[in-house]
Design an enzyme around this catalytic site. Structure first.
Site, short mmCIF file in Angstrom:
data_model
loop_
_atom_site.label_atom_id
_atom_site.label_comp_id
_atom_site.label_asym_id
_atom_site.label_seq_id
_atom_site.Cartn_x
_atom_site.Cartn_y
_atom_site.Cartn_z
N ARG A 156 42.40 -15.79 -96.65
CA ARG A 156 42.23 -17.03 -97.73
C ARG A 156 42.50 -18.13 -96.25
O ARG A 156 43.33 -18.25 -95.46
CB ARG A 156 43.08 -17.34 -97.99
N LYS A 234 44.59 -2.20 -88.34
CA LYS A 234 44.56 -3.48 -87.91
C LYS A 234 45.79 -3.65 -86.79
O LYS A 234 46.21 -5.19 -87.17
CB LYS A 234 43.36 -4.78 -88.24
N GLU A 277 36.40 6.46 -81.69
CA GLU A 277 35.66 4.86 -81.77
C GLU A 277 35.57 4.79 -80.05
O GLU A 277 36.81 4.88 -79.23
CB GLU A 277 36.50 4.05 -82.40
#
Ligand code: COI
Length: 394
Positions: A156, A234, A277
């Site tokens: 948002r 995250k 990763e």
């Protein structure tokens, strides 16, 4: 962090901002909170190129668009747009919303960008209670601004910082939502207050060489994540461990050109044979028409660029496999590339594993170039967005 607090914050599809923005304070009013926030709803339009309309919650106000609310914000900020790197540049505004213990996130406010005050005992400072996101806004040639898949970040925001969106072709505005335990704790416990904050910064290439290939070192002793841990989320803590691995690699490797970029590629911590990763991004291995990337299984971040590249590659006729990828597959790969919001698509020039270096050439590979080109054209509004991934701000 309590799931409910995170979900309340990340899944609500509204935010708040000032209704009296024509009298915005200048930057010298640093840390001034704008007056009387009210809530706005983001509405996705069923159009080919989707966009959101900002709908005021207050019936008296009706519909508002960014341009009629912040009339002076379409000009560009006065900075050297040709020299953008991936460093932080402070911009005009940030968005802040808090949630007390047992309560809900509410009364979000657009504030002038500035330092925030935290208790020394804040959960985020003491126990790393924090999550973050990253997404980018690009300026189209017609001046409108495109956000790339913001719903994927459950984001948002309001583009009061639009003058910081770089001119077309010069970079993007990196948007960083942060969620943190801001309430004081001493014992190990959920913080009694959470703060949701969004700040932005104009950025250029993450790696200063742009799409020039990066050189990876396979890290076989230090690990980024463990099964059952937070590798797939995250959290701010997932990134701190990279500093020690990156530093070790730089100190020990003598096989590369002095100015080469060194970035660590992590292996799984159990077998030490499967790719996980890279320090700041996901990895893909190309062999013939097949593209493989490590499957998401808790230790790997489910990157939005990763997911987008998989879809783009499939739409371009490639076969994409999400599976366990052996480190040995790097040895006879045609191309290797990394993906992430910050790096976009970054070709890998070489991989060094246990002192042995495999090189994939000096330039960007054909497949990496093709995927990079389709994705970035889509993000910048240069081709039709059949995926309906971008959100146009007007
Ligand atoms: C991103 O790619 O957006 C990230 O959050 C990675 C970060 C290290 C810049």
């Amino acid at each position: 962090m309590e799931n409910t607090a995170v979900l309340t914050c990340l899944q609500q599809n509204y935010f708040c901002f000032s209704g009296h923005s024509s009298s915005l304070p200048s930057r010298s009013f640093s840390n001034t909170t704008l007056s009387q926030p009210f809530s706005l709803k983001l509405q996705k339009q069923p159009a080919l190129v989707s966009h959101y309309v900002l709908r005021a919650a207050s019936p008296a106000r009706g519909y508002a668009t960014l341009s009629d609310t912040y009339s002076g914000t379409s000009e560009l900020a006065d900075i050297e747009w040709d020299n953008l790197g991936f460093g932080f540049l402070s911009t005009d505004y940030m968005y802040v919303m808090k949630c007390p213990q047992g309560g809900k996130f509410s009364n979000g406010e657009l504030q002038c960008f500035g330092n925030i005050e935290l208790s020394p005992s804040a959960g985020v400072l003491n126990y790393g209670q924090g999550l973050f996101e990253g997404l980018k806004a690009y300026r189209k040639e017609d001046g409108n601004i495109l956000l790339f898949r913001p719903e994927e970040n459950a984001m948002r925001m309001r583009m009061a910082n639009r003058r910081w969106v770089p001119p077309t072709g010069k970079g993007s505005l990196y948007i960083r939502p942060l969620l943190m335990g801001s309430g004081a704790v001493l014992g190990l416990a959920p913080a009694p207050e959470y703060t949701f904050l969004i700040y932005v910064s104009p950025v250029g290439n993450y790696f200063k060489e742009g799409v020039a290939p990066i050189n990876l070192i396979v890290e076989h002793e230090l690990h980024r994540a463990t099964p059952g841990g937070t590798g797939g989320v995250k959290t701010i803590g997932n990134y701190a461990a990279n500093y020690s691995a990156d530093a070790c690699s730089e100190g020990t490797i003598g096989l590369l050109r002095p100015k080469a970029i060194l970035t660590v590629l992590y292996l799984d911590c159990i077998h030490k044979r499967y790719l996980e990763e890279v320090s700041s991004c996901n990895i893909f291995v190309v062999k013939d028409k097949m593209i493989a990337t490590p499957a998401i299984k808790g230790t790997i971040l489910p990157g939005i660029t990763r997911k987008s590249i998989i879809d783009v590659a499939q739409s371009q006729g490639f076969q994409v496999e999400e599976r366990q990828v052996l480190v040995d597959e790097l040895l006879d790969a045609d191309e290797v590339f990394c993906t992430g919001t910050a790096v976009v698509v970054s070709p890998v020039g070489s991989v060094t594993y246990l002192g042995k270096r495999v090189s994939y050439g000096d330039g960007i590979g054909v497949v990496s170039q093709q995927l990079y080109s389709v994705l970035t054209k889509l993000q910048m509004g240069l081709i039709e967005d059949k995926m309906e991934w971008t959100v146009e701000l007007r």
